[in-house]
Design an enzyme around this catalytic site. Structure first.
Site, mmCIF file in Angstrom:
data_model
loop_
_atom_site.group_PDB
_atom_site.id
_atom_site.type_symbol
_atom_site.label_atom_id
_atom_site.label_comp_id
_atom_site.label_asym_id
_atom_site.label_seq_id
_atom_site.Cartn_x
_atom_site.Cartn_y
_atom_site.Cartn_z
ATOM 1 N N ASP A 153 2.757 -2.657 -10.652
ATOM 2 C CA ASP A 153 3.944 -3.012 -9.855
ATOM 3 C C ASP A 153 3.826 -4.506 -9.555
ATOM 4 O O ASP A 153 3.344 -4.909 -8.513
ATOM 5 C CB ASP A 153 3.990 -2.195 -8.574
ATOM 6 C CG ASP A 153 5.251 -2.433 -7.770
ATOM 7 O OD1 ASP A 153 6.339 -2.364 -8.358
ATOM 8 O OD2 ASP A 153 5.144 -2.721 -6.566
ATOM 9 N N CYS B 249 10.663 -5.046 -8.413
ATOM 10 C CA CYS B 249 11.822 -4.897 -7.515
ATOM 11 C C CYS B 249 12.817 -6.013 -7.803
ATOM 12 O O CYS B 249 13.491 -6.513 -6.912
ATOM 13 C CB CYS B 249 11.385 -4.902 -6.049
ATOM 14 S SG CYS B 249 10.346 -6.291 -5.581
ATOM 15 N N GLY C 126 0.748 -1.244 0.000
ATOM 16 C CA GLY C 126 0.000 0.000 0.000
ATOM 17 C C GLY C 126 0.780 1.299 0.000
ATOM 18 O O GLY C 126 0.184 2.362 -0.101
ATOM 19 N N ASP D 52 -5.737 -6.287 -5.272
ATOM 20 C CA ASP D 52 -4.750 -7.312 -4.933
ATOM 21 C C ASP D 52 -5.424 -8.678 -4.986
ATOM 22 O O ASP D 52 -6.620 -8.798 -4.697
ATOM 23 C CB ASP D 52 -4.148 -7.084 -3.545
ATOM 24 C CG ASP D 52 -2.851 -7.864 -3.356
ATOM 25 O OD1 ASP D 52 -1.808 -7.361 -3.785
ATOM 26 O OD2 ASP D 52 -2.907 -8.982 -2.817
#
Length: 739
Positions: free
Chosen positions: A303, A356, A175, A205
């Site tokens: 993401d 990431c 979040g 999600d």
């Protein structure tokens, strides 16, 4: 004990013996060798840069955070941090061993992003950080800051939000980026002379459990233009909204019929009537489809889930599960997610793809596949220099990369590789190598002629420092493929062409160097990848529309009921919205009463949703998996209606039941119990309360640096407040600073 169990036990005991693995050169040999091939041998990084990369990734992650624009104490927090920055940086000059520099990032909007060159254990133990530790704790309690890695702040910034944007965050948990999106949207809406509350954020999600945790974090911001949904991102459905304002009355009639037919259906007992009802519903649905259109989003953030090898500085536990083959496994899921994001994007809209991970199979390979799938006439990469030129450094995206083969096993469990002699004189070890089983001589010759290499890759678990040299290494031989042409046909299914870099000509057209790569040494942070994509204005959207889904029978979240519609359809007896909400809270005529909802027909809590979200709820809510959303503005019981803490900011502009409160009166509230007698307060306040009358009230206390809103209930002789213990301590701390 089996061989595999022995290896696991060996790994565990080795990890347990490592007291401070990060500061002891804690690295997985497989990781080092893999990225040496990816980064250094491909000339993406120089030897000096790669050594710097390895050196930085061994260190623990420093503490980074942002002061929220929505914070009531923003100016005070910024003043404190700027002063603390000077103090800590002066300590470095006096004490060479002290390295706790506090950095303020000039490139972040309003300079509200900071990073402390220390990790959490140091923050707890070092007395020099006492003031900062207390500040972080207090601001976290009041939702005044967000802990977030520096590189993680870039994806929302890259979306370049504008007024009234409709935003979809496909993979929102935990979040921090969603909070950033809410902040940036509010800032965009307040720019210029004409302010607006248009636009919304949908945070999605796949995990319902994570969605609840996500909303618990987001509700502290108090944003009505927000809902949290639970879907697989690649299967996110179309949302519907009215096609035209002229058809609004017709929509309302359709909704009225819908609720009335629901009531009729509950009372029907005969099967004939049920069949007639189903036929009516089918006809009704056809009419509704004519009146609605799918929502296309202005901005989409993808993401996506990834192997996460850019986050290894956070915790050493991630090293145990890392493997080079994970990038291959994640590639298709990531593509499917970002593909759905492009389908939901409006022409001229912007999508940001981020991970990431540092693996090109999860980054540039996915972007190249996406560009190839939709075509360069549909989407294109945006040069980040248009947003960040001369503000900071990053590495451009890779145009060439290699793909590693992994172990394959046939039905009998034997390896599908066998040893062959390699007569290549240039082979450093001049030793035996491997090739897939039953590889023909032609395929073998093609492989080596094309520059294919066979190397030894460590299977050893975690090692540290000098012991890497002394300990016997368990290795396996693997093949690096430079291009898809080198891959034997039998492996095409496992190593698809999309994993490999595009041809030089196509790669130049795609301009993959416009992607952004952040390595640990760029901001003393983690590894991160960002790609900014825009859909061309003349792109036909109908081709990619996805059908609506029925609500999953296993989705057990309570529905959202529009209270106005419940009252209009007589589903709530002996009440109206004025008696329920407007009169008790004295909300004026500007309050959007058509946008209040309840999660139950027995109304106990009233939720307020923004205009855009309200439309989606009314016209798509029947099939959407909505976990939570909006802001709870009122709580009801048998005797009264009161303001709620999270909804104070939303209703404050509309209510007449609000009073300023002096510091001394505020202290009376905070130092007493749950309620205090009226005569304990100043005469001025007593007269104001007498004029206002008994009932719910908002007390507001404004200071030059911060403000506080307090929900209370005024009775005949006493005043009761609804302040939680932690909030009470924070307010007391603030007003004591004035003294």
């Amino acid at each position: 004990m089996s061989l595999e169990e022995n290896k696991q036990q060996e790994t565990k005991s080795y990890i347990d013996s490592t007291l401070d693995p990060f500061n002891s050169g804690f690295l997985l040999p497989t990781f080092v060798e893999y990225y040496e091939e990816i980064f250094q041998r491909s000339n993406f990084l120089t030897k000096k840069q790669y050594d710097r990369f390895l050196e930085q990734i061994r260190l623990k992650l420093p503490i980074a955070f942002r002061v929220l624009e929505t914070s009531s104490s923003k100016s005070l927090a910024m003043e404190f941090l700027v002063d603390l920055k000077k103090e800590l940086n002066s300590m470095i000059d006096l004490d060479k061993e002290f390295t706790g520099e506090l950095t303020q990032f000039e490139w972040y909007p309003n300079k509200t992003a900071f990073q402390l060159n220390a990790y959490p254990q140091q923050l707890r133990k070092n007395k020099k950080y006492f003031a900062l530790r207390k500040f972080l704790r207090e601001e976290n309690e009041r939702a005044g800051l967000s802990r977030q890695e520096v590189v993680s702040m870039f994806p929302p910034l890259c979306l370049n939000l504008e007024k009234g944007d409709k935003i979809l965050d496909l993979c929102a948990a935990p979040g921090s980026k969603t909070i950033q999106l809410i902040e940036l949207l509010k800032q965009a809406n307040e720019k210029g002379n004409e302010k607006t509350d248009e636009g919304f954020v949908i945070a999605n999600d796949v995990s319902s459990k994570r969605c609840h945790t996500l909303f618990h974090r987001l509700k502290k911001v108090g944003e009505p233009n927000l809902i949290v949904t639970s879907y697989k991102a690649q299967l996110f459905p179309n949302l519907l909204v009215p096609l035209d304002e002229k058809l609004k009355k017709q929509y309302e009639e359709e909704i009225d019929k819908k609720f009335k037919k629901k009531i009729e259906k509950e009372n029907e007992e005969k099967k004939e009537k049920e069949k007639e009802k189903e036929n009516e519903n089918e006809n009704k649905n056809e009419n509704e489809k004519c009146l609605k259109k799918p929502v296309l989003f202005d901005k989409v953030l993808a993401d996506v889930p990834c192997t996460g090898d850019g986050t290894f500085r956070k915790t050493n536990k991630e090293w145990e599960n890392w493997s080079p083959k994970l990038g291959i496994q994640m590639h298709d899921v990531q593509f499917q997610i970002v593909k759905r994001g492009v389908e939901l994007l409006k022409p001229g809209g912007r999508l940001v793809y981020s991970t990431c991970s540092m693996n090109p199979l999860e980054n540039e390979a996915v972007v190249a596949r996406l560009l190839n799938y939709f075509g360069l006439d549909t989407i294109h990469l945006v040069d980040p220099k248009t947003l960040f030129e001369n503000k900071f450094e990053w590495k451009k995206g890779m145009k060439k990369w290699k793909v590693l083969s992994v172990s394959y096993k046939n039905k009998g469990g034997k390896s599908k590789q066998k040893t062959v002699d390699n007569d290549n004189e240039n082979d450093e070890n001049n030793s035996k190598t491997t090739r897939p089983k039953n590889l023909t001589k032609e395929e073998e010759e093609k492989f080596f002629a094309g520059g294919g290499r066979v190397v030894e890759l460590s299977k050893m678990s975690i090692l540290k420092g000098e012991e890497t040299k002394n300990r016997k290494r368990n290795t396996k031989k693997v093949i690096w493929f430079d291009s898809y042409d080198q891959v034997p046909e039998r492996l095409h299914e496992h190593l698809p062409e999309s994993l490999f870099p595009p041809s030089e000509e196509l790669g130049n057209q795609m301009e993959l160097d416009k992607c952004m790569r952040f390595l640990p040494y760029h901001f003393n942070s983690g590894g991160f990848f960002v790609a900014i994509l825009e859909k061309n204005v003349n792109h036909p959207t109908k081709k990619y529309q996805r059908k609506m889904y029925k609500k999953d029978q296993f989705f057990n979240e309570a529905p959202f009921y529009n209270i106005s519609q419940l009252i209009k359809n007589n589903e709530i007896e002996n009440t109206n919205l004025d008696d329920l909400l407007l009169k008790p809270l004295q909300l004026n005529e500007n309050f959007p009463k058509e946008s209040v909802y309840s999660r139950s027909k027995k109304i106990k809590n009233i939720l307020y949703l923004g205009k855009g979200i309200s439309q989606i709820m009314d016209y798509s809510g029947d099939y959407l998996h909505i976990v939570n959303g909006g802001v709870r503005i009122a709580a009801l019981d048998k005797f009264s209606t009161r303001f709620t803490k999270e909804g104070l900011k939303s209703v404050f502009p509309y209510t007449k039941r609000k009073l300023p409160i002096e510091k001394e009166d505020l202290k009376v509230i905070l130092t007493g119990g749950k309620s205090r007698e009226k005569h304990a307060f100043s005469e001025k306040l007593q007269k104001q309360l007498e004029k206002l009358g008994n009932g719910p009230i908002i007390f507001f206390y404004n200071n030059q640096n911060y403000s506080h809103l307090i929900s209370a209930m005024v009775g005949k002789n006493r005043i009761a407040h609804f302040i939680e213990k932690n909030d009470k301590m924070l307010i007391l701390s603030d007003i004591n600073k004035e003294d």
